[in-house]
Design a protein around this motif. Structure first.
Motif, PDB file in Angstrom:
ATOM      1  N   LEU A  43       1.357  -1.227   0.083  1.00  0.00           N
ATOM      2  CA  LEU A  43       0.243   0.077   0.217  1.00  0.00           C
ATOM      3  C   LEU A  43       0.577   1.077   0.150  1.00  0.00           C
ATOM      4  N   TYR A  44       0.341   2.763  -0.979  1.00  0.00           N
ATOM      5  CA  TYR A  44       1.233   3.592  -0.966  1.00  0.00           C
ATOM      6  C   TYR A  44       0.476   4.896   0.018  1.00  0.00           C
ATOM      7  N   VAL A  73      -3.768   7.691   0.015  1.00  0.00           N
ATOM      8  CA  VAL A  73      -3.751   6.352  -0.036  1.00  0.00           C
ATOM      9  C   VAL A  73      -4.072   5.842  -1.597  1.00  0.00           C
ATOM     10  N   GLY A  75      -3.434   1.551  -3.797  1.00  0.00           N
ATOM     11  CA  GLY A  75      -2.697   0.539  -4.279  1.00  0.00           C
ATOM     12  C   GLY A  75      -3.411  -0.565  -2.986  1.00  0.00           C
ATOM     13  N   GLU A  76      -4.170  -0.338  -1.428  1.00  0.00           N
ATOM     14  CA  GLU A  76      -4.840  -1.020  -0.793  1.00  0.00           C
ATOM     15  C   GLU A  76      -5.749  -2.117  -1.411  1.00  0.00           C
ATOM     16  N   LEU A  79      -3.669  -5.065  -1.780  1.00  0.00           N
ATOM     17  CA  LEU A  79      -2.496  -5.239  -0.254  1.00  0.00           C
ATOM     18  C   LEU A  79      -3.417  -6.378   0.793  1.00  0.00           C
ATOM     19  N   ARG A  85      -3.329  -5.857  -9.575  1.00  0.00           N
ATOM     20  CA  ARG A  85      -2.952  -4.100  -9.581  1.00  0.00           C
ATOM     21  C   ARG A  85      -4.860  -3.977 -10.496  1.00  0.00           C
ATOM     22  N   GLN A 102       3.087  -6.351   3.385  1.00  0.00           N
ATOM     23  CA  GLN A 102       1.556  -6.785   3.942  1.00  0.00           C
ATOM     24  C   GLN A 102       2.594  -6.969   5.157  1.00  0.00           C
ATOM     25  N   TYR A 105       1.689  -4.781   7.112  1.00  0.00           N
ATOM     26  CA  TYR A 105       0.807  -3.764   7.190  1.00  0.00           C
ATOM     27  C   TYR A 105      -0.143  -4.878   8.803  1.00  0.00           C
ATOM     28  N   LEU A 119      -8.668   2.449   7.066  1.00  0.00           N
ATOM     29  CA  LEU A 119      -8.848   1.563   5.625  1.00  0.00           C
ATOM     30  C   LEU A 119     -10.978   1.570   4.940  1.00  0.00           C
TER      31      LEU A 119
END
Ligand code: CMP
Length: 218
Positions: A43-44, A73, A75-76, A79, A85, A102, A105, A119
């Motif tokens: 995630l970014y 945020v 890219g979740e 994840l 993607r 991950q 996280y 999130l």
């Protein structure tokens, strides 16, 4: 980190640990971070700069999903569900990104479930936006779709009262219509004094009026 919605209401101690867990990466402008279909489970968070989320189709057309700025945020999804993607990500300017893998996280979330709730909130907000977009793109005529694309660019990318650097061709892709139609719609919007159009730019003069067009109210 304290400013991102992901860490809202999370104790300071969690922030300390999170700071250690994130990896900082510098990206120059125009650099692809990942491509739709890639595998990846990180995630970014945008620390500084801007990231564009988009998809390219086989016929070369592109669809823009979002422009993300500091604190946001992305890219979740991969994840969370370990699927490829869903879209590509690229920097539009020099940017610093914070990356969370991950394992890191999961160890954060186990200790501080608030992060997981945050999130989920981010995802709910995005789903609402996607629902609205689907509605506009499937029910509105070209005029509403062009107004939608311009409004989204104003809110996410450029801000208010700015000359948005943009060709009719780009705007056509963003609103799912043809270049000829964009030219016709922009001409009408200009006559109504909602926008100003110059070579290579569009400026929104009346944001509220344009939002009415988007919802088919004008
Ligand atoms: P992921 O699928 O891992 O990689 C692409 C990312 O783009 C995705 O996670 C989301 O973070 C982001 N994304 C996908 N669709 C949208 C959207 N409609 N609006 C904003 N961000 C999106």
């Amino acid at each position: 980190l304290a400013k991102t919605p992901l860490f809202q209401g999370v104790p300071p101690q969690a922030l300390e640990v999170a700071r250690e867990a994130f990896v900082t990466r510098n990206y120059p402008a125009g650099k692809q971070i990942f491509e739709a279909g890639d595998m990846g489970a990180a995630l970014y968070i945008v620390q500084s700069g801007q990231v564009r989320i988009y998809r390219t189709y086989l016929d070369g057309r592109e669809r823009m999903f979002a422009y993300l700025g500091p604190g946001e945020v992305f890219g979740e999804m991969s994840l969370l569900d370990d699927q490829p993607r869903s879209a590509s990500a690229e920097t539009t300017v020099d940017s610093i990104l914070l990356v969370l893998y991950q394992d890191a996280y999961w160890s954060l979330v186990r200790k501080w479930p608030e992060i997981l709730h945050n999130l989920a909130t981010i995802l709910a907000r995005r789903l609402r936006e996607a629902d609205l977009e689907l509605e506009v793109l499937s029910f509105e005529e070209a005029r509403g779709r062009v107004a939608y694309a311009l409004t989204k660019l104003r809110k996410q990318r450029y801000g208010d009262g700015v000359k948005m650097k943009l060709t009719h061709q780009e705007l056509a892709q963003l609103s799912g219509t043809s270049r000829e139609t964009v030219t016709r719609v922009l001409h009408a919007l200009r006559e109504e004094e909602l926008v100003r159009v110059g070579s290579g730019y569009v400026e929104i003069l009346d944001p509220a009026g344009l939002e009415e067009v988007l919802f088919g109210l004008r």
